[in-house]
Design an enzyme around this catalytic site. Structure first.
Site, PDB file in Angstrom:
ATOM      1  N   LYS A  36      -8.122   3.986   0.175  1.00 58.40           N
ATOM      2  CA  LYS A  36      -7.081   3.777  -0.839  1.00 58.40           C
ATOM      3  C   LYS A  36      -5.839   3.153  -0.195  1.00 58.40           C
ATOM      4  O   LYS A  36      -5.675   3.218   1.035  1.00 58.40           O
ATOM      5  CB  LYS A  36      -6.734   5.113  -1.504  1.00 58.40           C
ATOM      6  N   TYR A 253      26.574  -1.243  10.842  1.00 61.53           N
ATOM      7  CA  TYR A 253      27.267  -0.817   9.623  1.00 61.53           C
ATOM      8  C   TYR A 253      27.920   0.541   9.793  1.00 61.53           C
ATOM      9  O   TYR A 253      27.328   1.456  10.365  1.00 61.53           O
ATOM     10  CB  TYR A 253      26.297  -0.731   8.451  1.00 61.53           C
TER      11      TYR A 253
HETATM   12  C1  LIG Z   1      -6.469  10.708   0.453  1.00 62.18           C
HETATM   13  C2  LIG Z   1      -7.581  11.660   0.250  1.00 62.18           C
HETATM   14  C3  LIG Z   1      -8.469  11.971   1.307  1.00 62.18           C
HETATM   15  C4  LIG Z   1      -8.240  11.505   2.728  1.00 62.18           C
HETATM   16  O1  LIG Z   1      -7.308  12.360   3.330  1.00 62.18           O
HETATM   17  P1  LIG Z   1      -6.949  12.246   4.875  1.00 62.18           P
HETATM   18  O2  LIG Z   1      -6.062  13.398   5.109  1.00 62.18           O
HETATM   19  O3  LIG Z   1      -6.259  10.936   5.063  1.00 62.18           O
HETATM   20  O4  LIG Z   1      -8.213  12.316   5.636  1.00 62.18           O
HETATM   21  C5  LIG Z   1      -9.567  12.764   1.023  1.00 62.18           C
HETATM   22  N1  LIG Z   1      -9.775  13.249  -0.224  1.00 62.18           N
HETATM   23  C6  LIG Z   1      -8.935  13.004  -1.251  1.00 62.18           C
HETATM   24  C7  LIG Z   1      -9.209  13.583  -2.588  1.00 62.18           C
HETATM   25  C8  LIG Z   1      -7.809  12.211  -1.044  1.00 62.18           C
HETATM   26  O5  LIG Z   1      -6.967  11.972  -2.061  1.00 62.18           O
END
Ligand SMILES: *Cc1c(COP(=O)(O)O)cnc(C)c1O
Length: 363
Positions: A36, A253
């Site tokens: 993702k 700044y």
């Molecule tokens: C993002 C996600 C993962 C991966 O999690 P990590 O901590 O990056 O390994 C696994 N399962 C679900 C449902 C997620 O949303």
């Protein structure tokens, strides 16, 4: 030609090795990849083929748009959509062969109705809640689902859930949520199971079940070589200006850094700022490296620029174009996230689109 753009190096060999390492750690399970947010900002179009070559067949995305992009490049992988579905998405999901993660009864009903209409079984993952209370069927929803599943048109590939605190090894809620998952999953005895993200993989084999879903551990955040995992990312920016800051002078700044010493401070300016996801909260705090030597950030981080104190670096090593390590073997993402009071995921997914991206090719 030299460029002032920071360079983000993404090592595809390391990602491949992290994947292989996880498959060895989870010998009894399949290892999916969570891709993702464009592989946590690192570039799905380059990373997914590498994972596929290592035998990965299961990929998780957040929404159907991410799913379509992945499907257009890869015909023969399973793509799961974590955000589930809305009623008007069912056509596009089936058109691109995307598998929704159904996380409430309403979504189950929509997918079942569409399956009935098409007169075929539609694949899905069913997500139950074991404590996060974010997505996932409540016990009431799950009971309703079980009653309706008898005459279902659904092909349930996995029953899945997600832990609240898997990165905290000693948190007792891991064990409690594991038990809750086992107890609920028992209601569907013949369905494969999936619980573990990266953190849960390292909690032990009792968390692995049939399919594990690492994201972080693939890219090498939150874990290190002690866990058999290496960080796939390095970020460097060149010095574009240097200045002798005299006693009493300030830089940047709002003059939040003043040279209060009796000697001048040699400063260097690097072309990275908060527009690149280099958080302003790192101002006057975080430490970067040149040739393995610490160079503290001084003054406010601005939109496109950051100043560092390079007084400790031998002068003959300093020149315009000299590279500063922002993320690398010395400057860890965990250090940056600590200074910025956030987690490593946010540092990684915030890294901007302005960088020059260099992929170490997978051999
Ligand atoms: C993002 C996600 C993962 C991966 O999690 P990590 O901590 O990056 O390994 C696994 N399962 C679900 C449902 C997620 O949303």
């Amino acid at each position: 030609m030299t460029s002032s753009r920071p360079v983000l190096n993404i090592d595809l060999n390391i990602i491949a090795n992290n994947y292989i390492y996880l498959t060895k750690l989870c010998l009894a399970s399949e290892v999916a990849a969570v891709v993702k947010a464009d592989c946590y900002g690192l570039g799905a179009s380059r990373i997914v083929p590498v994972l596929q070559q290592q035998g990965c067949k299961h990929f998780f995305v957040a929404n159907y748009e991410e799913g379509i992009a992945l499907r257009e490049a890869h015909k023969d992988i399973n793509i799961y959509v974590l955000n589930g579905l809305f009623a008007d998405e069912v056509v596009i999901l089936t058109e691109y062969n995307l598998i929704p993660v159904l996380h409430n009864y309403e979504q189950v009903r929509i997918w079942q109705e569409y399956a009935t209409k098409l007169c075929k079984k539609l694949p899905c993952i069913v997500k139950i809640d074991v404590g996060m209370k974010r997505l996932g069927m409540s016990v009431t929803d799950f009971d309703k689902f079980l009653e309706s599943a008898a005459d279902s048109h659904l092909e349930i590939l996995y029953i899945m859930s997600h832990l609240t605190s898997s990165e905290e090894q000693d948190n007792p809620s891991n064990q409690i949520q594991l038990q809750k998952f086992e107890q609920l999953a028992q209601m569907l005895p013949n369905i494969a199971r999936s619980l573990a993200n990266s953190g849960a993989i390292f909690l032990g084999p009792q968390y692995h079940f049939d399919l594990v879903r690492p994201g972080a551990a693939l890219y090498g955040i939150c874990f290190d070589s002690q866990n058999g995992i290496n960080c796939a990312v390095q970020l460097h920016a060149p010095i574009i200006h240097m200045h002798e800051l005299l006693p009493g002078e300030s830089i940047g700044y709002n003059q939040i850094y003043v040279n209060n010493s009796n000697n001048s401070v040699l400063t260097a300016t690097i072309p990275i700022g908060y527009a690149d996801g280099f958080f302003r909260s790192l101002s006057n705090k975080a430490i970067l490296y040149i040739d393995g030597i610490k160079v503290p950030i001084i003054g406010r981080i601005s939109m496109d620029m950051t100043a560092i104190d390079v007084s400790m670096i031998p002068r003959d090593k300093l020149f315009l174009g000299k590279q500063v390590e922002i993320i690398g073997p010395n400057s860890k993402i965990s250090h940056l996230s600590g200074y910025a009071k956030t987690n490593e995921y946010e540092i990684l997914t915030s890294l901007g689109q302005r960088f020059k991206r260099v992929y170490t090719t997978y051999l």
